[in-house]
Design an enzyme around this catalytic site. Sequence first.
Site, PDB file in Angstrom:
ATOM      1  N   ASN A   7       0.870  -1.169   0.000  1.00 37.01           N
ATOM      2  CA  ASN A   7       0.000   0.000   0.000  1.00 37.01           C
ATOM      3  C   ASN A   7       0.909   1.223   0.000  1.00 37.01           C
ATOM      4  O   ASN A   7       1.530   1.558   1.014  1.00 37.01           O
ATOM      5  CB  ASN A   7      -0.923  -0.002   1.225  1.00 37.01           C
ATOM      6  CG  ASN A   7      -1.857   1.182   1.257  1.00 37.01           C
ATOM      7  OD1 ASN A   7      -1.500   2.303   0.921  1.00 37.01           O
ATOM      8  ND2 ASN A   7      -3.090   0.949   1.698  1.00 37.01           N
ATOM      9  N   GLU A  34      -3.913   1.993  -2.911  1.00 36.07           N
ATOM     10  CA  GLU A  34      -4.004   3.427  -2.603  1.00 36.07           C
ATOM     11  C   GLU A  34      -3.109   4.251  -3.533  1.00 36.07           C
ATOM     12  O   GLU A  34      -2.269   5.027  -3.089  1.00 36.07           O
ATOM     13  CB  GLU A  34      -3.665   3.699  -1.135  1.00 36.07           C
ATOM     14  CG  GLU A  34      -4.853   3.531  -0.217  1.00 36.07           C
ATOM     15  CD  GLU A  34      -4.725   4.285   1.095  1.00 36.07           C
ATOM     16  OE1 GLU A  34      -5.199   5.424   1.167  1.00 36.07           O
ATOM     17  OE2 GLU A  34      -4.146   3.716   2.043  1.00 36.07           O
ATOM     18  N   ASP A 147      -4.245  -4.972   0.804  1.00 37.00           N
ATOM     19  CA  ASP A 147      -4.622  -4.364   2.075  1.00 37.00           C
ATOM     20  C   ASP A 147      -6.061  -4.771   2.373  1.00 37.00           C
ATOM     21  O   ASP A 147      -6.995  -4.243   1.785  1.00 37.00           O
ATOM     22  CB  ASP A 147      -4.473  -2.841   1.961  1.00 37.00           C
ATOM     23  CG  ASP A 147      -4.862  -2.111   3.239  1.00 37.00           C
ATOM     24  OD1 ASP A 147      -5.319  -2.776   4.192  1.00 37.00           O
ATOM     25  OD2 ASP A 147      -4.719  -0.873   3.273  1.00 37.00           O
ATOM     26  N   ASN A 149      -7.512  -4.461   5.363  1.00 34.87           N
ATOM     27  CA  ASN A 149      -8.085  -3.632   6.422  1.00 34.87           C
ATOM     28  C   ASN A 149      -8.786  -4.470   7.493  1.00 34.87           C
ATOM     29  O   ASN A 149      -9.893  -4.151   7.934  1.00 34.87           O
ATOM     30  CB  ASN A 149      -9.042  -2.594   5.829  1.00 34.87           C
ATOM     31  CG  ASN A 149      -8.348  -1.281   5.515  1.00 34.87           C
ATOM     32  OD1 ASN A 149      -7.508  -0.806   6.291  1.00 34.87           O
ATOM     33  ND2 ASN A 149      -8.667  -0.690   4.375  1.00 34.87           N
ATOM     34  N   ASP A 218      -2.162  -6.188   6.018  1.00 27.07           N
ATOM     35  CA  ASP A 218      -1.815  -6.532   4.635  1.00 27.07           C
ATOM     36  C   ASP A 218      -1.519  -8.026   4.583  1.00 27.07           C
ATOM     37  O   ASP A 218      -0.621  -8.504   5.287  1.00 27.07           O
ATOM     38  CB  ASP A 218      -0.592  -5.730   4.183  1.00 27.07           C
ATOM     39  CG  ASP A 218      -0.819  -4.232   4.324  1.00 27.07           C
ATOM     40  OD1 ASP A 218      -1.312  -3.625   3.365  1.00 27.07           O
ATOM     41  OD2 ASP A 218      -0.500  -3.683   5.406  1.00 27.07           O
ATOM     42  N   ASP A 247       2.625   4.681   5.271  1.00 29.22           N
ATOM     43  CA  ASP A 247       2.404   4.167   6.627  1.00 29.22           C
ATOM     44  C   ASP A 247       2.308   2.640   6.636  1.00 29.22           C
ATOM     45  O   ASP A 247       2.219   2.033   7.701  1.00 29.22           O
ATOM     46  CB  ASP A 247       1.176   4.790   7.278  1.00 29.22           C
ATOM     47  CG  ASP A 247      -0.012   4.934   6.349  1.00 29.22           C
ATOM     48  OD1 ASP A 247       0.031   4.385   5.227  1.00 29.22           O
ATOM     49  OD2 ASP A 247      -0.995   5.594   6.737  1.00 29.22           O
ATOM     50  N   HIS A 248       2.335   2.016   5.474  1.00 34.27           N
ATOM     51  CA  HIS A 248       2.413   0.561   5.355  1.00 34.27           C
ATOM     52  C   HIS A 248       3.841   0.163   4.980  1.00 34.27           C
ATOM     53  O   HIS A 248       4.595   0.961   4.405  1.00 34.27           O
ATOM     54  CB  HIS A 248       1.496   0.046   4.241  1.00 34.27           C
ATOM     55  CG  HIS A 248       0.039   0.219   4.519  1.00 34.27           C
ATOM     56  ND1 HIS A 248      -0.802  -0.839   4.783  1.00 34.27           N
ATOM     57  CD2 HIS A 248      -0.737   1.334   4.535  1.00 34.27           C
ATOM     58  CE1 HIS A 248      -2.034  -0.385   4.961  1.00 34.27           C
ATOM     59  NE2 HIS A 248      -2.018   0.926   4.810  1.00 34.27           N
TER      60      HIS A 248
END
Length: 257
Positions: A7, A34, A147, A149, A218, A247-248
Amino acid sequence: MKIATYNVNGVNGRLPVLLRWLEESQPDIAVLQELKAPQEKFPRAAIEAAGYSSIWRGQKSWNGVALLSRVGEIHETRRDLPGDPDDVESRYIEAAVNGLLIAGLYLPNGNPRPGPKFDNKLRWFDRLITHAAELIATGLPVIILGDFNVMPTDRDVYKPERWLDDALFAPEVRTAYARLLEQGWTDALRTMHPDETIYTFWDYFRNAFGRDAGLRIDHILLSPLLADRLQDAQVDRHVRGWEKTSDHAPVWIELSD
């Protein structure tokens, strides 16, 4: 063969990070989430210069998924998840690459919970479960990755008691993930690290990465035909520490030939 998911949290704004990681890690196949870029703004030329062909589905400002390959042609099979003709969000892409069927996804966040966004997340998960069952039934070597989530268990989240009301940790969402695995999918990262604390995401706030206050959201899932070929599964955790990074962190597996 090395297959990865990442991501990128904005493919153009973080393009130097993406290219640096591709050069360092050299995955054979990678899926991205993303993108946060419309279709015409995907950096195809830069990715081609790095040695990768690509397909993508962009969306202005939000979402967006892509699939990259350096081991052969990408034969796209679909770019939406079946089950809702009114779903226009760019969250799914699927293609045959080098003898594998690769399904890359970016599952909805679902917050706030309860509410329409959470309801949409559950509907999307149900559609994924239905389609995943069809993929299993083909008997082909399939990988679903991206991802999701969702933190599947308490072991996958820093201080789980703080996440009880969050859509990523809701009982309904964890149950949906378990239903998916019950079809016969192998959670590659957890299979290789059954008892470890291992995260793939750390928020930008409150020094989460420095404190290792992370989440495992993930995932890479293998169909039964691939389970015995799994050699390794890791998180490129150090990439999260790079300047102007996502941030991943990237997650990857290695399969035997």
